[in-house]
Write a protein that holds these residues in place. Structure first.
Motif, PDB file in Angstrom:
ATOM      1  N   PHE A 102       0.790  -1.259   0.543  1.00 44.73           N
ATOM      2  CA  PHE A 102       0.365  -0.389  -0.031  1.00 44.73           C
ATOM      3  C   PHE A 102       1.012   1.420   0.152  1.00 44.73           C
ATOM      4  CE2 PHE A 102      -2.356  -3.116   1.367  1.00 44.73           C
ATOM      5  CZ  PHE A 102      -3.860  -3.416   1.158  1.00 44.73           C
ATOM      6  N   ASN A 103       2.294   1.235   0.671  1.00 47.09           N
ATOM      7  CA  ASN A 103       2.879   2.357   0.717  1.00 47.09           C
ATOM      8  C   ASN A 103       3.360   2.470  -0.439  1.00 47.09           C
ATOM      9  OD1 ASN A 103       2.718   3.120   3.358  1.00 47.09           O
ATOM     10  ND2 ASN A 103       4.279   2.160   3.535  1.00 47.09           N
ATOM     11  N   HIS A 104       4.097   1.029  -1.487  1.00 52.71           N
ATOM     12  CA  HIS A 104       4.376   1.687  -2.734  1.00 52.71           C
ATOM     13  C   HIS A 104       3.967   2.318  -3.469  1.00 52.71           C
ATOM     14  CE1 HIS A 104       7.699  -0.171  -1.184  1.00 52.71           C
ATOM     15  NE2 HIS A 104       7.538  -1.295  -0.880  1.00 52.71           N
ATOM     16  N   VAL A 105       2.271   1.234  -3.767  1.00 53.56           N
ATOM     17  CA  VAL A 105       1.402   1.992  -4.186  1.00 53.56           C
ATOM     18  C   VAL A 105       0.833   3.391  -4.203  1.00 53.56           C
ATOM     19  CG1 VAL A 105      -1.278   1.995  -5.325  1.00 53.56           C
ATOM     20  CG2 VAL A 105       0.493  -0.059  -4.843  1.00 53.56           C
ATOM     21  N   HIS A 106       0.832   4.097  -3.260  1.00 50.23           N
ATOM     22  CA  HIS A 106       0.788   5.410  -3.158  1.00 50.23           C
ATOM     23  C   HIS A 106       1.310   6.784  -3.289  1.00 50.23           C
ATOM     24  CE1 HIS A 106      -1.890   8.396  -0.552  1.00 50.23           C
ATOM     25  NE2 HIS A 106      -0.921   8.693  -0.045  1.00 50.23           N
ATOM     26  N   PHE A 107       3.076   6.249  -3.076  1.00 49.22           N
ATOM     27  CA  PHE A 107       3.991   6.924  -3.046  1.00 49.22           C
ATOM     28  C   PHE A 107       4.818   6.887  -4.486  1.00 49.22           C
ATOM     29  CE2 PHE A 107       4.648   6.562   1.322  1.00 49.22           C
ATOM     30  CZ  PHE A 107       4.161   7.596   1.674  1.00 49.22           C
ATOM     31  N   GLY A 108       3.138   6.283  -5.236  1.00 50.47           N
ATOM     32  CA  GLY A 108       3.880   6.527  -6.594  1.00 50.47           C
ATOM     33  C   GLY A 108       5.311   5.102  -6.820  1.00 50.47           C
ATOM     34  N   GLN A 109       5.086   4.531  -6.209  1.00 45.99           N
ATOM     35  CA  GLN A 109       6.921   3.147  -6.286  1.00 45.99           C
ATOM     36  C   GLN A 109       6.643   2.208  -7.051  1.00 45.99           C
ATOM     37  OE1 GLN A 109       8.150   4.511  -2.427  1.00 45.99           O
ATOM     38  NE2 GLN A 109       9.340   5.910  -3.179  1.00 45.99           N
ATOM     39  N   ARG A 110       5.819   2.049  -8.109  1.00 47.76           N
ATOM     40  CA  ARG A 110       5.484   0.657  -8.157  1.00 47.76           C
ATOM     41  C   ARG A 110       6.665  -0.589  -8.751  1.00 47.76           C
ATOM     42  NH1 ARG A 110      -0.561   0.461  -9.088  1.00 47.76           N
ATOM     43  NH2 ARG A 110      -1.445   2.960  -9.298  1.00 47.76           N
ATOM     44  N   HIS A 111       7.801   0.731  -9.222  1.00 51.45           N
ATOM     45  CA  HIS A 111       9.146  -0.646  -8.948  1.00 51.45           C
ATOM     46  C   HIS A 111       8.781  -0.506  -8.119  1.00 51.45           C
ATOM     47  CE1 HIS A 111      10.619   2.961  -7.511  1.00 51.45           C
ATOM     48  NE2 HIS A 111      11.668   2.307  -7.368  1.00 51.45           N
ATOM     49  N   ARG A 112       9.090  -0.320  -6.915  1.00 53.19           N
ATOM     50  CA  ARG A 112       9.439  -1.478  -5.722  1.00 53.19           C
ATOM     51  C   ARG A 112       8.196  -3.528  -5.716  1.00 53.19           C
ATOM     52  NH1 ARG A 112      12.869   1.653  -2.842  1.00 53.19           N
ATOM     53  NH2 ARG A 112      12.594   3.106  -3.077  1.00 53.19           N
ATOM     54  N   LEU A 113       7.512  -2.725  -6.148  1.00 48.34           N
ATOM     55  CA  LEU A 113       6.668  -4.427  -6.135  1.00 48.34           C
ATOM     56  C   LEU A 113       7.141  -5.370  -6.933  1.00 48.34           C
ATOM     57  CD1 LEU A 113       2.836  -2.806  -6.798  1.00 48.34           C
ATOM     58  CD2 LEU A 113       3.790  -2.997  -4.941  1.00 48.34           C
ATOM     59  N   LEU A 114       7.763  -4.972  -7.665  1.00 47.43           N
ATOM     60  CA  LEU A 114       8.370  -6.272  -8.065  1.00 47.43           C
ATOM     61  C   LEU A 114       9.710  -6.316  -7.671  1.00 47.43           C
ATOM     62  CD1 LEU A 114       7.264  -5.985 -12.531  1.00 47.43           C
ATOM     63  CD2 LEU A 114       6.735  -7.129 -10.463  1.00 47.43           C
ATOM     64  N   LEU A 115      10.094  -5.363  -7.722  1.00 49.17           N
ATOM     65  CA  LEU A 115      12.210  -5.327  -7.243  1.00 49.17           C
ATOM     66  C   LEU A 115      12.516  -5.621  -5.984  1.00 49.17           C
ATOM     67  CD1 LEU A 115      13.577  -2.274  -9.739  1.00 49.17           C
ATOM     68  CD2 LEU A 115      13.338  -5.256 -10.067  1.00 49.17           C
ATOM     69  N   GLU A 116      11.107  -5.572  -4.489  1.00 48.44           N
ATOM     70  CA  GLU A 116      11.499  -5.910  -3.533  1.00 48.44           C
ATOM     71  C   GLU A 116      10.643  -6.224  -2.878  1.00 48.44           C
ATOM     72  OE1 GLU A 116      11.915  -2.133  -1.170  1.00 48.44           O
ATOM     73  OE2 GLU A 116      13.666  -0.969  -3.006  1.00 48.44           O
TER      74      GLU A 116
END
Length: 676
Positions: free
Chosen positions: A401-415
């Motif tokens: 939810f943090n990654h999506v809210h702050f627009g850091q969607r690359h962290r979903l796949l990479l972290e």
């Protein structure tokens, strides 16, 4: 999501307060508690600000109030609470309050001085009368002083005697030689004492009247002056416009409260014929965190905030802590009866919360079996591992939810995905082995059941123990595949995010010249729109522009930061899983302490009562000792221990998966504490 799950959206607003209505507007905002003012005069000394004279007058009044309060305490009186909510008085009333307070304080000083002088004079008369009474009247209670009769000839010797008596703080009185003269002087002293007592009584009655006026003035006066001082301190944080017709303030305010802010400013400035204005302005600073709580959720929010206040718009662990914290505490506390006693104590505290004065145990299940200790030992240990893995995996999922809210969607796949794969591939598989063994291995075959611990160790060694049979076919292939898959996630965690950031940074550098040409073509006509519209959607989500976007990217720092994060997560999966074994240890310890206390105290007492035949006499002190040790050891000590360990599991093992806790709270300008 509601504000409990994520901090509310907070905006930076600029307030234009007309000079004539600035005090009224700020006073109204203090009653509502909507905004947190920013200091626009941080570089200006406190002695050079606009309203420093008014602040000093309020401070002088507070000193006078302190003197009056001490006099009230000296008289043995209690200040009543102020009646109702008192607003900050208008500035023109400050002089009236100051004059009235100082006049009352001076009157109290005069009356108190007269009282002390009269008491000292009366004491001297009583001592003189006691000296003259020596030898003529029988002694009453034993005196704490001695009487000496000194006779001398010559004034020079008399001066020396007076110096000696002054050094020893003696009271010296003339002593007449003739008895009739002494009796006459004694009668005269008694008459003077009676007159002084009457005057002293009148003085004390007048002092009581003055103190009564102090009791009426002090409670509301303290509240009003404290509010007035707070208003002037807030006004000192404002800057003055170039025309000196209005004050300019900047404040943080919840977007949800912006309509109430506008209405409050409009109502406060209406009497002056001008209108105060507030509008939203863009800001690169990270806004403060605002999470509204009630009486129930405030305690759990306090547990989270003790670790660190969440960053702006970060996922708030408190709603989940409401469920998991009591659950993990209950697992470690592990006794229904003791938990019921603790619940009743907490219920009594809740029911007695608003009062002015405050402002039998069941054993574990299976406990009658002969092998209950060995069974519970294995069961609770495996249960702790299951709860720990589920709790940690839930923390990793909340990071989504943090990654999506702050627009850091690359962290979903990479972290997030590699972290879940690593955690569930190793320790999630351990949970699978535990549950599979519970479901497939029956009690009749318990003696020949395979060891999960040996299987888990062999999984990392890529080996097999012939004496430890497999739980299911092709188990070794599955375990080797999971280990390889988990190890393959480590380089993704280590290099994925840094390489992505470096690639994005290089693309931005190539596009920057074209962007600058477009900005020059646009000119200054687009700037008002930016100031009116305020933040863009991305800026609002992130609380201002992201540092990775604006600052120059340093590859070595990014790699070092990611390496620390990767090592911390991978090693933390091992240490954190082991840390959840405290659920097993504390639960088992509480159960055994309960059994030992019952067996060593109550059971012996019951048996002793039957043998001697005086059960009623013997059981009273024994039960008292059992109750005291139960409360002191099992409820207080064990309860505190379980609370601290549950706190650590939430702070270290759960919250560090998704919660940074590097924010700061929104501290609105409010009079709530003063009214309370």
């Amino acid at each position: 999501m509601g504000s409990m799950f994520r901090s509310e959206e907070v905006a930076l607003v600029q307030l234009f307060l007309p000079t004539a209505a600035a005090y009224t507007c700020v006073s109204r905002l203090g009653e509502l508690g909507l905004v947190e003012f920013r200091d626009l005069n941080a570089s200006v000394s406190a002695f050079q600000r606009r309203f420093v004279v008014d602040v000093r007058r309020c401070e002088e009044l507070e000193k006078t109030f302190t003197f009056l309060q001490e006099e009230v305490r000296r008289a043995g009186l209690v200040l009543p609470p102020p009646k109702g909510r008192l607003p900050a008085p208008p500035p023109r009333d400050l002089l009236r309050i100051q004059e009235e307070t100082e006049r009352l304080a001076q009157e109290l000083r005069d009356v108190r001085g007269n009282q002390q002088a009269l008491r000292a004079q009366l004491h001297q008369l009583q001592l003189h009368a006691a000296v003259l009474r020596q030898g003529h009247e029988p002694q009453g209670e034993p005196a704490t002083w001695m009487t000496f009769l000194i006779s001398y000839w010559g004034e020079q010797i008399g001066q020396k005697i007076r110096k000696i008596t002054d050094c020893f703080h003696c009271h010296v009185f003339p002593f007449l030689q003739q008895e009739e003269a002494r009796l006459g002087a004694l009668q005269q002293l008694q008459q003077q004492s009676q007159e002084l007592q009457e005057v002293l009584g009148e003085t004390e009655r007048f002092l009581s009247q003055v103190l009564g006026r102090v009791l009426q003035l002090l409670p509301p006066g303290q509240v009003q002056v404290h509010k007035m001082k707070a208003v002037y301190l807030a006004l000192n944080q404002c800057s003055v416009s170039t025309t000196h017709k209005c004050l300019i303030a900047e404040a943080w305010c919840s977007v949800r409260d912006l309509p109430a802010l506008q209405e409050a400013l409009r109502d406060s400035s209406m009497e002056e014929g001008v209108s105060a204005v507030a509008h939203r302005i863009p800001c690169r600073d990270m806004p403060p965190t605002l999470i509204r709580t009630n009486r129930f959720t405030a305690s759990f929010q306090g547990i989270v905030d003790a670790y660190g206040v969440g960053r702006y718009q970060e996922v708030n662990p408190a709603p989940y802590t409401i469920i998991t914290f009591p659950f993990l505490f209950a697992v470690m506390f592990g006794d229904v009866g003791h938990g019921l006693l603790m619940f009743l104590f907490a219920l009594a505290m809740v029911l007695a919360e608003n009062r002015p004065a405050v402002k039998a145990a069941q054993n574990e299940i299976w406990s009658l079996a002969a092998n209950h200790l060995s069974f519970l030992n294995s069961f609770k240990m495996k249960m702790s591992v299951i709860l720990g893995v589920v709790h940690m995996a839930f923390g990793v999922v909340l990071g989504v939810f943090n990654h999506v809210h702050f627009g850091q969607r690359h962290r979903l796949l990479l972290e997030t995905l590699p972290e879940l794969t690593f955690l569930l591939g190793l320790f999630g598989y351990l949970v699978f082995l535990v549950i599979y063994k519970w479901l497939c291995v029956w009690a009749a075959r318990a003696a020949s059941a395979p060891s999960i611990l040996i299987h888990f160790i062999n999984m990392f060694l890529f080996s097999h123990s012939p004496s430890n049979r497999l739980l299911y076919p092709r188990q070794e292939v599955v375990q080797a595949t999971l280990v390889v898959l988990a190890l393959a996630m480590v380089p993704i965690l280590l290099l994925g995010t840094p390489l992505h950031l470096l690639h994005r940074h290089r693309r931005r550098l190539r596009r920057r010249p074209a962007d600058r040409q477009e900005e020059n073509k646009a000119g200054l006509l687009d700037l008002p729109d930016a100031s009116v519209n305020g933040w863009s959607s991305d800026e609002e989500k992130a609380g201002g522009l992201d540092d990775e976007e604006e600052a120059e990217l340093v590859p070595s720092e990014v790699l070092m930061h990611q390496a620390i994060h990767t090592i911390e997560f991978c090693l933390g999966c091992v240490s954190n899983t082991a840390s959840y074994l405290r659920l097993w240890a504390l639960s088992l310890a509480h159960a055994q302490l309960s059994e030992v206390l019952w067996a060593m105290v109550m059971r012996i007492g019951l048996g002793l009562g039957r043998e001697v035949g005086v059960a009623a006499v013997v059981l009273v002190p024994i039960f008292a000792a059992f109750a005291v040790m139960t409360v002191a050891i099992l409820l207080v000590m064990e309860g505190l221990s379980a609370f601290l360990h549950a706190l650590r599991l939430h702070w270290v093992e759960f919250q560090n998966k998704f919660y940074s806790g590097t924010g700061y709270k929104l501290s609105p300008f409010t009079f709530a504490a003063t009214d309370d």
